[in-house]
Design an enzyme around this catalytic site. Sequence first.
Site, PDB file in Angstrom:
ATOM      1  N   ARG A  97       1.007  -1.234  -0.008  1.00 18.90           N
ATOM      2  CA  ARG A  97       0.033  -0.078  -0.002  1.00 18.90           C
ATOM      3  C   ARG A  97       0.822   1.381   0.106  1.00 18.90           C
ATOM      4  O   ARG A  97       1.860   1.415   0.774  1.00 18.90           O
ATOM      5  CB  ARG A  97      -0.897  -0.112   1.244  1.00 18.90           C
ATOM      6  CG  ARG A  97      -1.619   1.342   1.589  1.00 18.90           C
ATOM      7  CD  ARG A  97      -2.970   1.460   0.816  1.00 18.90           C
ATOM      8  NE  ARG A  97      -3.548   2.875   0.667  1.00 18.90           N
ATOM      9  CZ  ARG A  97      -4.504   3.062   1.668  1.00 18.90           C
ATOM     10  NH1 ARG A  97      -5.050   2.222   2.291  1.00 18.90           N
ATOM     11  NH2 ARG A  97      -4.979   4.359   1.565  1.00 18.90           N
ATOM     12  N   ARG A 106      -5.541   1.687  -4.948  1.00 23.57           N
ATOM     13  CA  ARG A 106      -4.692   1.160  -3.770  1.00 23.57           C
ATOM     14  C   ARG A 106      -4.626  -0.507  -4.134  1.00 23.57           C
ATOM     15  O   ARG A 106      -5.735  -0.921  -4.414  1.00 23.57           O
ATOM     16  CB  ARG A 106      -5.078   1.645  -2.558  1.00 23.57           C
ATOM     17  CG  ARG A 106      -6.529   1.246  -2.167  1.00 23.57           C
ATOM     18  CD  ARG A 106      -6.948   2.140  -0.978  1.00 23.57           C
ATOM     19  NE  ARG A 106      -7.334   3.342  -1.605  1.00 23.57           N
ATOM     20  CZ  ARG A 106      -8.457   3.977  -1.527  1.00 23.57           C
ATOM     21  NH1 ARG A 106      -9.506   3.566  -1.093  1.00 23.57           N
ATOM     22  NH2 ARG A 106      -8.949   5.046  -2.202  1.00 23.57           N
ATOM     23  N   ASP A 109      -7.005  -1.700   1.157  1.00 26.53           N
ATOM     24  CA  ASP A 109      -7.129  -0.542   2.180  1.00 26.53           C
ATOM     25  C   ASP A 109      -7.912  -1.318   3.252  1.00 26.53           C
ATOM     26  O   ASP A 109      -8.849  -2.241   2.781  1.00 26.53           O
ATOM     27  CB  ASP A 109      -8.025   0.384   1.413  1.00 26.53           C
ATOM     28  CG  ASP A 109      -8.428   1.344   2.258  1.00 26.53           C
ATOM     29  OD1 ASP A 109      -7.666   1.756   3.400  1.00 26.53           O
ATOM     30  OD2 ASP A 109      -9.510   2.215   2.187  1.00 26.53           O
ATOM     31  N   ASP A 111      -9.716  -0.789   6.630  1.00 25.83           N
ATOM     32  CA  ASP A 111     -10.609   0.207   7.571  1.00 25.83           C
ATOM     33  C   ASP A 111     -11.095  -0.379   8.690  1.00 25.83           C
ATOM     34  O   ASP A 111     -12.046  -1.425   8.667  1.00 25.83           O
ATOM     35  CB  ASP A 111     -11.473   0.912   6.863  1.00 25.83           C
ATOM     36  CG  ASP A 111     -10.821   1.828   5.616  1.00 25.83           C
ATOM     37  OD1 ASP A 111      -9.813   2.315   5.698  1.00 25.83           O
ATOM     38  OD2 ASP A 111     -11.555   2.292   4.569  1.00 25.83           O
TER      39      ASP A 111
END
Length: 175
Positions: A97, A106, A109, A111
Amino acid sequence: MLNGVISYIGIGSNLGDSLANCKEAVARLSSLPETVLERVSSFYKTEPVTDFPADEAVQEVLKNQSWFTNAVAEIRTRLSPSDLLRELQDIESVMGRARTFAGAPRVIDLDLLLYGQEIIHEKDLVVPHPFMHKRRFVLEPLCEIASYAIHPLFGVSMRGLKGRLEDQKKVEIYQ
């Protein structure tokens, strides 16, 4: 059975083999210390979000990027929120990343969407994720595995949030 906090992790990729990247991230999540991978949603092909404030050159990149693969994982963890965030960022780093600009394409990712019912406002960590309630690519997979989960700030279930969405971006389950 591990005692810990139920947390939800958003997973996304739109560079390289995005589906393989997301599956690799799930495998890496299952190896986190003091953490058990409980469930993973289906994988979804999703239209990129492009409504980030940016200059003209960046807007052009945002408009022309590939669709994403997205999913949500449910984990049970004894890690603190900040330790969990650090582990997620380590996975992103190992997978290649690069952090360039908001909304950039990307490789992966990860989160932290929800950490139990905690509300966290720290310099590098905000939970619940501040945009999750506005993003179809988050709520579709999250509702698949936890439609009953309650948003700690709004007191509304994920299903209720999904029903109120204004986001019309396409989100299609992989067949």
